[in-house]
Structure formats: C-alpha cells, structure tokens
Design a protein around this motif. Sequence first.
Motif, PDB file in Angstrom:
ATOM      1  N   ALA A 152       0.906  -1.319  -0.022  1.00  0.00           N
ATOM      2  CA  ALA A 152       0.019  -0.064  -0.100  1.00  0.00           C
ATOM      3  C   ALA A 152       0.730   1.067  -0.022  1.00  0.00           C
ATOM      4  O   ALA A 152       1.953   1.146   0.687  1.00  0.00           O
ATOM      5  N   VAL A 185      -2.676  -7.928  -2.730  1.00  0.00           N
ATOM      6  CA  VAL A 185      -3.509  -6.962  -3.014  1.00  0.00           C
ATOM      7  C   VAL A 185      -2.893  -5.418  -2.916  1.00  0.00           C
ATOM      8  O   VAL A 185      -1.790  -5.349  -2.227  1.00  0.00           O
ATOM      9  N   PHE A 201      -2.868  -1.642  -2.757  1.00  0.00           N
ATOM     10  CA  PHE A 201      -3.593  -0.425  -2.417  1.00  0.00           C
ATOM     11  C   PHE A 201      -2.998   0.775  -3.007  1.00  0.00           C
ATOM     12  O   PHE A 201      -2.334   1.501  -2.240  1.00  0.00           O
ATOM     13  N   SER A 234      -5.847   3.621  -9.202  1.00  0.00           N
ATOM     14  CA  SER A 234      -5.580   3.048 -10.573  1.00  0.00           C
ATOM     15  C   SER A 234      -4.872   3.985 -11.589  1.00  0.00           C
ATOM     16  O   SER A 234      -4.233   3.352 -12.293  1.00  0.00           O
ATOM     17  N   ARG A 286      -5.942  -5.197  -7.630  1.00  0.00           N
ATOM     18  CA  ARG A 286      -5.921  -3.776  -7.371  1.00  0.00           C
ATOM     19  C   ARG A 286      -7.248  -3.092  -7.101  1.00  0.00           C
ATOM     20  O   ARG A 286      -8.246  -3.555  -7.309  1.00  0.00           O
ATOM     21  N   GLN A 287      -6.911  -1.926  -6.636  1.00  0.00           N
ATOM     22  CA  GLN A 287      -8.129  -0.827  -6.404  1.00  0.00           C
ATOM     23  C   GLN A 287      -8.578  -0.292  -7.814  1.00  0.00           C
ATOM     24  O   GLN A 287      -7.976  -0.061  -8.568  1.00  0.00           O
ATOM     25  N   GLN A 288     -10.077  -0.183  -7.781  1.00  0.00           N
ATOM     26  CA  GLN A 288     -10.788   0.626  -9.077  1.00  0.00           C
ATOM     27  C   GLN A 288     -10.620   2.097  -8.875  1.00  0.00           C
ATOM     28  O   GLN A 288     -10.170   2.837  -9.856  1.00  0.00           O
ATOM     29  N   CYS A 346      -6.205   8.251  -4.230  1.00  0.00           N
ATOM     30  CA  CYS A 346      -6.438   8.016  -2.737  1.00  0.00           C
ATOM     31  C   CYS A 346      -7.725   8.914  -2.500  1.00  0.00           C
ATOM     32  O   CYS A 346      -8.396   8.501  -1.132  1.00  0.00           O
ATOM     33  N   LEU A 357     -10.631   7.107  -3.116  1.00  0.00           N
ATOM     34  CA  LEU A 357     -10.906   5.972  -2.213  1.00  0.00           C
ATOM     35  C   LEU A 357     -11.536   6.544  -0.751  1.00  0.00           C
ATOM     36  O   LEU A 357     -12.361   5.754  -0.279  1.00  0.00           O
ATOM     37  N   HIS A 392     -14.173   0.080   0.316  1.00  0.00           N
ATOM     38  CA  HIS A 392     -13.149  -0.435  -0.816  1.00  0.00           C
ATOM     39  C   HIS A 392     -12.250  -1.417  -0.386  1.00  0.00           C
ATOM     40  O   HIS A 392     -11.902  -2.437  -0.926  1.00  0.00           O
ATOM     41  N   VAL A 393     -11.522  -1.144   0.891  1.00  0.00           N
ATOM     42  CA  VAL A 393     -10.642  -2.201   1.493  1.00  0.00           C
ATOM     43  C   VAL A 393     -11.470  -3.621   1.826  1.00  0.00           C
ATOM     44  O   VAL A 393     -10.817  -4.460   1.254  1.00  0.00           O
ATOM     45  N   THR A 408     -12.109  -5.495  -1.313  1.00  0.00           N
ATOM     46  CA  THR A 408     -11.142  -5.848  -2.147  1.00  0.00           C
ATOM     47  C   THR A 408     -10.361  -6.959  -1.526  1.00  0.00           C
ATOM     48  O   THR A 408      -9.711  -8.005  -1.998  1.00  0.00           O
TER      49      THR A 408
END
Length: 199
Positions: free
Chosen positions: A7, A65, A67, A70, A87-89, A93, A96, A187-188, A191
């Motif tokens: 992250a 994962v 963090f 994208s 991955r995060q979409q 931050c 997020l 989100h966390v 994922t």
Amino acid sequence: MKVHIVACGIFQLELERVLEEINAEWAPADEFKVTFTSPALHVDFAKLKHGVVEALDMVNEEKTVLFFGSMCHPELAEFTEKYHVIRQQPSNCIELVLGKERQKELEESARVFYITPGWLRNWQNIFRQGLGWDEIDARQNFGFYDKVLLLDTGVFEFNYEDILEFYEYTQVPIEIQSVELVEFKKHVLGTLKEALALH
C-alpha cells in the motif's frame, strides 16, 4: 490463506485504522500482512514503479492486494501484471476516501485541491523535495485552485502550525472537512474479500 497488502504510505493511518476494525469484525489479525511504500513516490513515476516492484518482489503470501489508485502510475496495470495482484478501482487516494459521487459534488462549485492527513504530514517531501517547488513554484501551481480541502479522516490530530505553514507555502485558503472512513473501508473490505474469494 494469507493476504499481503502492498500500500501507498500516504494513507497508512487510514488503512491501519480500518484493518483494525476489519480484524475485529471479520477476520483474524494474522490474516493480513502490510508493506507500505514511501508516501512521496508518486511525484516521480520511475521511483514509484521501483518502489512498488521492490515491495511486490518481497511478497511470499498466496494472495497480494495492491492499495494504490488505478491512475497513480500510467503503467501500473502493465508492470504489476506478472504479480497477479488484486488492485483498487478508484483512480486515487482521494476517490478512495470520498467516493466518486461526493468528490463530484464538492467540485461543482469550486476548483478543489485535496489533501489528507498523509499529505499534510508529508507535503514537504512531496512538494519541496519531490517536485522541487519553492514558494513561487507552489503559488503558480496552486493558483489554479479556489481552495485546499483538508479531509479530516479522524486518524491524526492536526498541528495547526503545519496547516498555517502549508497555507503560507500555497497562498490558497485551506478548509477542513470531516470525513468518515465508511467509503474507504468499503473499498478495503471489498478488495480483501475478492482476494480471499469470499462472496
């Protein structure tokens, strides 16, 4: 099954907070291992790529994962592909933390530059050292914005001298807005469930 989270350090305090809650509510504390990269890497794409790849090369867990937003690096998907990371979409931050709709609402009436506690704690490394901006550079670049919105996520007690120092550097009014970590936690958790193949 163990999950290793790599992250960005810019939201280290927020991620540690929500992982504590997730550990208490949903999974044992030893289920996740976290590696944070330096918060200021994103100002240099080469350094960001090196930092992410270096962290991923150290991962031994079954699932990984990532963090990062994208859009934090234009080649993020390409250079992380071989690691088979989840991955995060959200693009960055701020999305997020706020969510896309809330961010859109805030930007309807003003040109906003967002910072989080992580940004406030690291702004010297990001802007002065990382980008090499002196006060003149800062005022030219921040002059586009109507305000700086400091998102108070409740994980850090602000030093108002730091806020004043950042204002003097940018010469842009700073507003503080409290933000719950509900969107971030969503989100966390989503994922991590994907990583563990839970539905």
